[in-house]
Design a protein around this motif. Structure first.
Motif, PDB file in Angstrom:
ATOM      1  N   THR A  87       0.829  -1.214   0.000  1.00 28.81           N
ATOM      2  CA  THR A  87       0.000   0.000   0.000  1.00 28.81           C
ATOM      3  C   THR A  87       0.855   1.253   0.000  1.00 28.81           C
ATOM      4  O   THR A  87       0.613   2.184  -0.776  1.00 28.81           O
ATOM      5  N   THR A  88       1.860   1.304   0.862  1.00 28.75           N
ATOM      6  CA  THR A  88       2.615   2.544   1.071  1.00 28.75           C
ATOM      7  C   THR A  88       3.913   2.617   0.278  1.00 28.75           C
ATOM      8  O   THR A  88       4.421   3.711   0.024  1.00 28.75           O
ATOM      9  N   GLY A  89       4.497   1.467  -0.055  1.00 31.57           N
ATOM     10  CA  GLY A  89       5.783   1.445  -0.732  1.00 31.57           C
ATOM     11  C   GLY A  89       6.964   1.449   0.207  1.00 31.57           C
ATOM     12  O   GLY A  89       8.115   1.423  -0.235  1.00 31.57           O
ATOM     13  N   VAL A  90       6.723   1.458   1.537  1.00 31.27           N
ATOM     14  CA  VAL A  90       7.809   1.471   2.526  1.00 31.27           C
ATOM     15  C   VAL A  90       8.220   0.033   2.836  1.00 31.27           C
ATOM     16  O   VAL A  90       7.378  -0.847   3.017  1.00 31.27           O
ATOM     17  N   LEU A  91       9.536  -0.196   2.919  1.00 34.01           N
ATOM     18  CA  LEU A  91      10.045  -1.535   3.232  1.00 34.01           C
ATOM     19  C   LEU A  91       9.912  -1.805   4.727  1.00 34.01           C
ATOM     20  O   LEU A  91      10.368  -1.004   5.560  1.00 34.01           O
ATOM     21  N   LEU A  92       9.304  -2.931   5.075  1.00 37.25           N
ATOM     22  CA  LEU A  92       9.084  -3.294   6.474  1.00 37.25           C
ATOM     23  C   LEU A  92       9.649  -4.684   6.747  1.00 37.25           C
ATOM     24  O   LEU A  92       9.551  -5.587   5.910  1.00 37.25           O
ATOM     25  N   ARG A  93      10.236  -4.847   7.926  1.00 41.27           N
ATOM     26  CA  ARG A  93      10.708  -6.144   8.409  1.00 41.27           C
ATOM     27  C   ARG A  93      10.190  -6.342   9.828  1.00 41.27           C
ATOM     28  O   ARG A  93       9.944  -5.377  10.555  1.00 41.27           O
TER      29      ARG A  93
ATOM     30  N   LYS B 162      26.447 -11.954  -5.377  1.00 39.78           N
ATOM     31  CA  LYS B 162      25.520 -12.601  -6.313  1.00 39.78           C
ATOM     32  C   LYS B 162      24.666 -13.685  -5.665  1.00 39.78           C
ATOM     33  O   LYS B 162      23.642 -14.070  -6.213  1.00 39.78           O
ATOM     34  N   ASN B 163      25.089 -14.204  -4.513  1.00 38.76           N
ATOM     35  CA  ASN B 163      24.373 -15.332  -3.915  1.00 38.76           C
ATOM     36  C   ASN B 163      23.199 -14.916  -3.032  1.00 38.76           C
ATOM     37  O   ASN B 163      22.579 -15.751  -2.382  1.00 38.76           O
ATOM     38  N   ILE B 164      22.880 -13.631  -2.981  1.00 42.82           N
ATOM     39  CA  ILE B 164      21.776 -13.159  -2.156  1.00 42.82           C
ATOM     40  C   ILE B 164      20.453 -13.599  -2.782  1.00 42.82           C
ATOM     41  O   ILE B 164      20.246 -13.453  -3.986  1.00 42.82           O
ATOM     42  N   GLN B 165      19.574 -14.137  -1.955  1.00 44.01           N
ATOM     43  CA  GLN B 165      18.285 -14.594  -2.449  1.00 44.01           C
ATOM     44  C   GLN B 165      17.391 -13.405  -2.779  1.00 44.01           C
ATOM     45  O   GLN B 165      17.219 -12.493  -1.986  1.00 44.01           O
ATOM     46  N   LYS B 166      16.812 -13.434  -3.963  1.00 42.98           N
ATOM     47  CA  LYS B 166      15.953 -12.341  -4.409  1.00 42.98           C
ATOM     48  C   LYS B 166      14.542 -12.530  -3.852  1.00 42.98           C
ATOM     49  O   LYS B 166      13.992 -13.614  -3.851  1.00 42.98           O
ATOM     50  N   ASP B 167      13.943 -11.448  -3.341  1.00 47.28           N
ATOM     51  CA  ASP B 167      12.554 -11.488  -2.883  1.00 47.28           C
ATOM     52  C   ASP B 167      11.889 -10.154  -3.200  1.00 47.28           C
ATOM     53  O   ASP B 167      12.496  -9.264  -3.817  1.00 47.28           O
ATOM     54  N   ALA B 168      10.619 -10.008  -2.804  1.00 46.11           N
ATOM     55  CA  ALA B 168       9.859  -8.800  -3.146  1.00 46.11           C
ATOM     56  C   ALA B 168      10.476  -7.552  -2.530  1.00 46.11           C
ATOM     57  O   ALA B 168      10.503  -6.485  -3.147  1.00 46.11           O
ATOM     58  N   GLU B 169      10.982  -7.680  -1.273  1.00 47.58           N
ATOM     59  CA  GLU B 169      11.576  -6.520  -0.609  1.00 47.58           C
ATOM     60  C   GLU B 169      12.821  -6.040  -1.360  1.00 47.58           C
ATOM     61  O   GLU B 169      13.023  -4.842  -1.563  1.00 47.58           O
ATOM     62  N   LEU B 170      13.668  -6.994  -1.772  1.00 52.81           N
ATOM     63  CA  LEU B 170      14.874  -6.623  -2.504  1.00 52.81           C
ATOM     64  C   LEU B 170      14.519  -6.013  -3.857  1.00 52.81           C
ATOM     65  O   LEU B 170      15.162  -5.061  -4.320  1.00 52.81           O
ATOM     66  N   TYR B 171      13.478  -6.539  -4.496  1.00 57.32           N
ATOM     67  CA  TYR B 171      13.017  -5.978  -5.773  1.00 57.32           C
ATOM     68  C   TYR B 171      12.656  -4.506  -5.605  1.00 57.32           C
ATOM     69  O   TYR B 171      13.025  -3.656  -6.429  1.00 57.32           O
ATOM     70  N   ARG B 172      11.924  -4.193  -4.530  1.00 62.52           N
ATOM     71  CA  ARG B 172      11.545  -2.800  -4.290  1.00 62.52           C
ATOM     72  C   ARG B 172      12.758  -1.949  -3.937  1.00 62.52           C
ATOM     73  O   ARG B 172      12.892  -0.809  -4.392  1.00 62.52           O
ATOM     74  N   ALA B 173      13.647  -2.497  -3.107  1.00 60.49           N
ATOM     75  CA  ALA B 173      14.791  -1.721  -2.632  1.00 60.49           C
ATOM     76  C   ALA B 173      15.719  -1.315  -3.764  1.00 60.49           C
ATOM     77  O   ALA B 173      16.237  -0.201  -3.796  1.00 60.49           O
ATOM     78  N   THR B 174      15.947  -2.215  -4.729  1.00 60.07           N
ATOM     79  CA  THR B 174      16.856  -1.906  -5.829  1.00 60.07           C
ATOM     80  C   THR B 174      16.261  -0.891  -6.797  1.00 60.07           C
ATOM     81  O   THR B 174      16.998  -0.237  -7.538  1.00 60.07           O
ATOM     82  N   ARG B 175      14.944  -0.752  -6.811  1.00 56.26           N
ATOM     83  CA  ARG B 175      14.292   0.195  -7.709  1.00 56.26           C
ATOM     84  C   ARG B 175      13.904   1.491  -7.015  1.00 56.26           C
ATOM     85  O   ARG B 175      13.532   2.455  -7.675  1.00 56.26           O
ATOM     86  N   GLY B 176      14.008   1.498  -5.698  1.00 60.35           N
ATOM     87  CA  GLY B 176      13.710   2.703  -4.944  1.00 60.35           C
ATOM     88  C   GLY B 176      12.395   2.595  -4.193  1.00 60.35           C
ATOM     89  O   GLY B 176      11.329   2.571  -4.797  1.00 60.35           O
ATOM     90  N   SER B 177      12.481   2.494  -2.872  1.00 60.49           N
ATOM     91  CA  SER B 177      11.282   2.383  -2.043  1.00 60.49           C
ATOM     92  C   SER B 177      10.862   3.768  -1.545  1.00 60.49           C
ATOM     93  O   SER B 177      11.523   4.780  -1.819  1.00 60.49           O
ATOM     94  N   GLU B 178       9.775   3.809  -0.798  1.00 58.32           N
ATOM     95  CA  GLU B 178       9.270   5.068  -0.253  1.00 58.32           C
ATOM     96  C   GLU B 178      10.114   5.488   0.955  1.00 58.32           C
ATOM     97  O   GLU B 178      10.272   4.721   1.909  1.00 58.32           O
TER      98      GLU B 178
END
Length: 776
Positions: free
Chosen positions: A262-268, A342-358
């Motif tokens: 909803t917000t575009g902010v990365l949360l853990r 290169k061995n880092i597992q790709k997930d939705a959070e990383l996808y957002r972070a590399t493209r720019g999160s809120e």
């Protein structure tokens, strides 16, 4: 990315716009719509309440339910495992036609009458949320028995799938798309009020403290909540997460995924009990090798913000106290870190972070805590622990004239300001300079210069709304000195090939031993790691390589080796320049049946004429400075008074050393040559007249002196004069008889014999007076 109109309506009012209008709008502002579908629940499906559930007498997997629909109680046989008394459920009445075409009829199932169907989400044409029936709750609205399911807004929705380009990470959320639509449709986003801590809540400082290094370039915010019993998610959340294909199973993680989407902010989320020491968690954030934000609990590394989280600290269904972390890191930092790991597992959070999160972290925290504030399953902690990196927004300045010139269309100043403000830019207009100072929001990391600003304006104005104008087929002259020199060299190479020379290509490295034999001084710029011992020095000349190639040709039964090369050479100090090298060894041409087998050897005159056909007319000056050339047949080459190279026969000792026949070489200093375009000159339509003159001249006199003396006369009709024969005899002693052929031609008339005779007498008189040369 998948969005829904109903979800967008939480942030912006789109009730007056149809799905087709939204699709068209999204396409027009750069978000290509891959597909969409409208969700419409069929009629005759109403809200029901399961009053009782009994086991079917003749089937273990069936249940007999009494369902109240307000106007009556229905007996419905249901096969779902999760049906229970006390549930609100969607009930398909007799006569309802389901999305798959099934018509609901009264039936008997194993002998028990069933008057309707309790529906699952998939049976209603919705995304799958579980393996059983869909249990209703008030997250979709007030539940009234007998109310049509189609009357709930969430069941009258449009699901739209759009493409988000990699540079537009800011639009990778419902909030981002709502902001774009607000700018295009001139709407206002709904007010986002901050969450205010309730009184008497425990402060987060009791269980969490935070320390950050000064050089950390990421921002983090920590909040905490306590779960009293098994936390469950409401129906609306389940439906929306099912639409966006969320595959997480833990309720806390699913809830955070919902907020992030909803917000575009990365949360853990961190499990307090797994990382607490002495009833408290001391978070510390440090800057890594690539400026990435490393998260520590005491000395334990919990991961990198926006990239990954260690499994040991993740929450699960048994977690009691959960620490929620929101973070923002510049996407360039994330991309650089991931590129080296290169061995880092790709997930939705990383996808957002590399493209720019809120970057507005508190926006997500407020949204989350307001969502949980009324839940009896969760207690919230007051306050937050946060570190917000200091990052100044980018400032750009652009004039209205520049904007309109780039766009090719005059956009009103008010429209430009409105668009930029709606997109989140801070705008200050300078009336005096007719310019705009623009502060770029942190979430728009893709905005670099004024061209990007113009792209935003064009995108929102609409390319279809900008009138077309004819293309101007005009272009600046891109010719420069480098291109002209390249074309000049190419032209000389073509002329060399036309003159019968074959092009050869060699390394810019040469043999130091062979160059020393030829008399060249070693270059001061030494090669640290030479290819081999034969290529261990930068070449000061093209000649050595050409000699080697000619030698190989002669040893391979060639009778005539005629080669040229264009390439770089290096002076003693290592300065680079370009040269043309020529070599002709052996016969004038290869023997064949067409030209006979008795062919003369190459000589100085024929070789010089070949060079002339390449570079044009030139003058020669006698020379004896070049040790590897014959002292009797070598000369410097001059063109327009500038020395441009040398020509001559290879010294006989080097011919013998290389097993070469009679060989002539020439080297032209290309950098000293000037391009001379061909100019058309008028020619005479009248015949020429030739006269031969035999002169008695001293044996050691250079023809150059005779030429200079005759040229002093500046006879306009004298087109050329050339020596054609030399006669020696004892009678002449130290003199020789030199025959010179003179050619005369007038532009306006035919010359007479008397006129030519007068000119010849004038020439003889000049030679006699200047050089004491007489006629034979």
């Amino acid at each position: 990315m998948i969005i829904s109109k109903n979800w967008l309506n939480e942030l912006i009012d789109l009730s007056t716009f149809s799905t087709d209008e939204l699709v068209k709008t999204l396409n027009s502002i750069g978000f290509e719509v891959d597909g969409f579908k409208e969700i419409r629940v069929p009629d005759n499906i109403v809200v029901g309440y399961v009053r009782s559930r009994q086991k079917h007498p003749d089937a273990d997997k069936l249940s007999v339910c009494e369902v109240d629909i307000g106007s009556e109680n229905l007996q419905i046989v249901c096969g779902a495992k999760n049906v229970e008394a006390g549930q609100f459920v969607p009930v398909a009445l007799i006569g309802a036609v389901m999305p798959n075409g099934l018509e609901i009829k009264k039936a008997k199932l194993r002998g028990v009458e069933s008057c309707g169907m309790i529906c699952s989400s998939t049976e209603l044409g919705l995304a799958k949320i579980n393996d059983g029936i869909m249990v209703l709750d008030e997250s979709i609205g007030s539940l009234e028995l007998g109310k049509k399911i189609a009357d709930f807004e969430c069941f009258n929705d449009a699901i739209i799938e759009i493409d988000i380009t990699a540079n537009r990470g800011d639009a990778n959320s419902i909030n981002g798309i709502a902001r774009e639509l607000a700018a295009k449709l001139d709407l206002n986003l709904k007010e986002n009020t901050p969450y205010e801590d309730a009184e008497n809540l425990p402060g987060i400082g009791r269980i969490v403290s935070l320390h950050a290094d000064e050089n950390v370039q990421s921002s983090v915010v920590y909040k905490a909540l306590q779960i009293h019993e098994n936390l469950s998610e409401n129906l609306l959340t389940k439906l929306r997460l099912a639409v966006v294909e969320c595959d997480k199973t833990c309720v806390i993680e699913r809830l955070l995924e919902y907020v992030t989407y909803t917000t575009g902010v990365l949360l853990r989320a961190y499990d307090y009990d797994k990382i607490a020491t002495n009833d408290k968690v001391l978070f510390s954030i440090k800057s890594g090798k690539n400026k990435e934000c490393e998260i520590y609990a005491d000395s334990q590394n919990l991961g990198v913000a926006g990239v990954y989280q260690d499994k040991i600290c993740k929450v699960d269904e048994n977690s009691k106290i959960v620490i929620v972390a929101a973070s923002y890191t510049d996407p360039n930092i994330i991309a650089e870190f991931v590129g080296e790991n290169k061995n880092i597992q790709k997930d939705a959070e990383l996808y957002r972070a590399t493209r720019g999160s809120e970057p507005n972290l508190n926006y997500a925290m407020d949204y989350l805590f307001k969502k949980l504030a009324t839940s009896k399953q969760v207690s919230l902690y007051a306050g937050a622990q946060q570190y917000l990196a200091k990052k100044e927004p980018k400032m750009l300045n652009i004039t209205l004239a520049e904007i309109n010139k780039m766009i090719g269309y005059e956009v009103a100043r008010s429209e430009i300001v409105r668009i930029l403000k709606k997109l989140g830019f801070a705008v200050v207009f300078n009336q005096e300079l007719e310019s705009i100072n623009i502060k770029v929001p942190l979430f728009r990391h893709d905005i670099i210069n004024s061209h990007d600003i113009c792209e935003e304006i064009v995108r929102l104005v609409g390319i279809d709304n900008i009138p077309s104008s004819p293309m101007k087929f005009s272009e600046e002259n891109r010719l420069n000195d480098t291109y002209k020199r390249y074309k000049f060299a190419l032209d000389l190479r073509k002329k060399s090939a036309s003159a019968g020379f074959f092009e050869s290509v060699h390394y810019v490295f040469d043999s130091a031993d062979e160059l020393k034999i030829l008399g060249f001084t070693p270059c001061k710029a030494q090669i640290a790691n030479p290819i081999n011992n034969e290529l261990n020095e930068l070449r000061p000349t093209l000649i050595n390589h050409l000699l080697s190639s000619a030698e190989k040709n002669i040893k391979n039964q060639k009778r005539s080796a005629k080669l040229f090369e264009y390439g770089a050479v290096f002076s003693q100090n290592g300065d680079q320049s370009s040269r043309f090298g020529f070599i002709h060894a052996g016969l004038l041409k290869e023997p064949s049946l067409a030209n006979g087998v008795k062919i003369a050897e190459v000589d100085f005159l024929s070789f010089a004429n070949s060079i002339k056909s390449v570079i044009g007319d030139f003058n020669l000056s006698k020379s004896d400075e070049i040790a590897y050339l014959s002292p009797f047949e070598q000369a410097k080459i001059y063109k327009n008074g500038v020395e441009i190279g040398y020509i001559g026969r290879l010294h006989t000792k080097f011919e013998d050393l290389r097993d070469l026949p009679k060989t002539y070489i020439c080297e032209i200093y290309f950098d000293a040559l000037n391009y001379e375009p061909i100019k058309a000159v008028p020619y005479s339509k009248f015949p020429s007249i030739s006269r031969d003159l035999s002169l008695i001249v001293p044996n050691d006199m250079e023809f150059r002196l005779i030429k200079e003396a005759i040229n002093e006369l500046k006879i306009p009709t004298l087109k050329e004069f050339l020596p054609v024969d030399i006669y020696r005899s004892n009678e002449l002693g130290k003199n020789v008889s030199l025959s010179v052929k003179f050619t005369f031609q007038d532009m306006n008339s035919s010359l007479t014999d008397d006129e030519v005779a007068v000119l010849m007498d004038k020439i003889l008189t000049q030679l006699n007076e200047k050089l004491s040369v007489s006629i034979r």
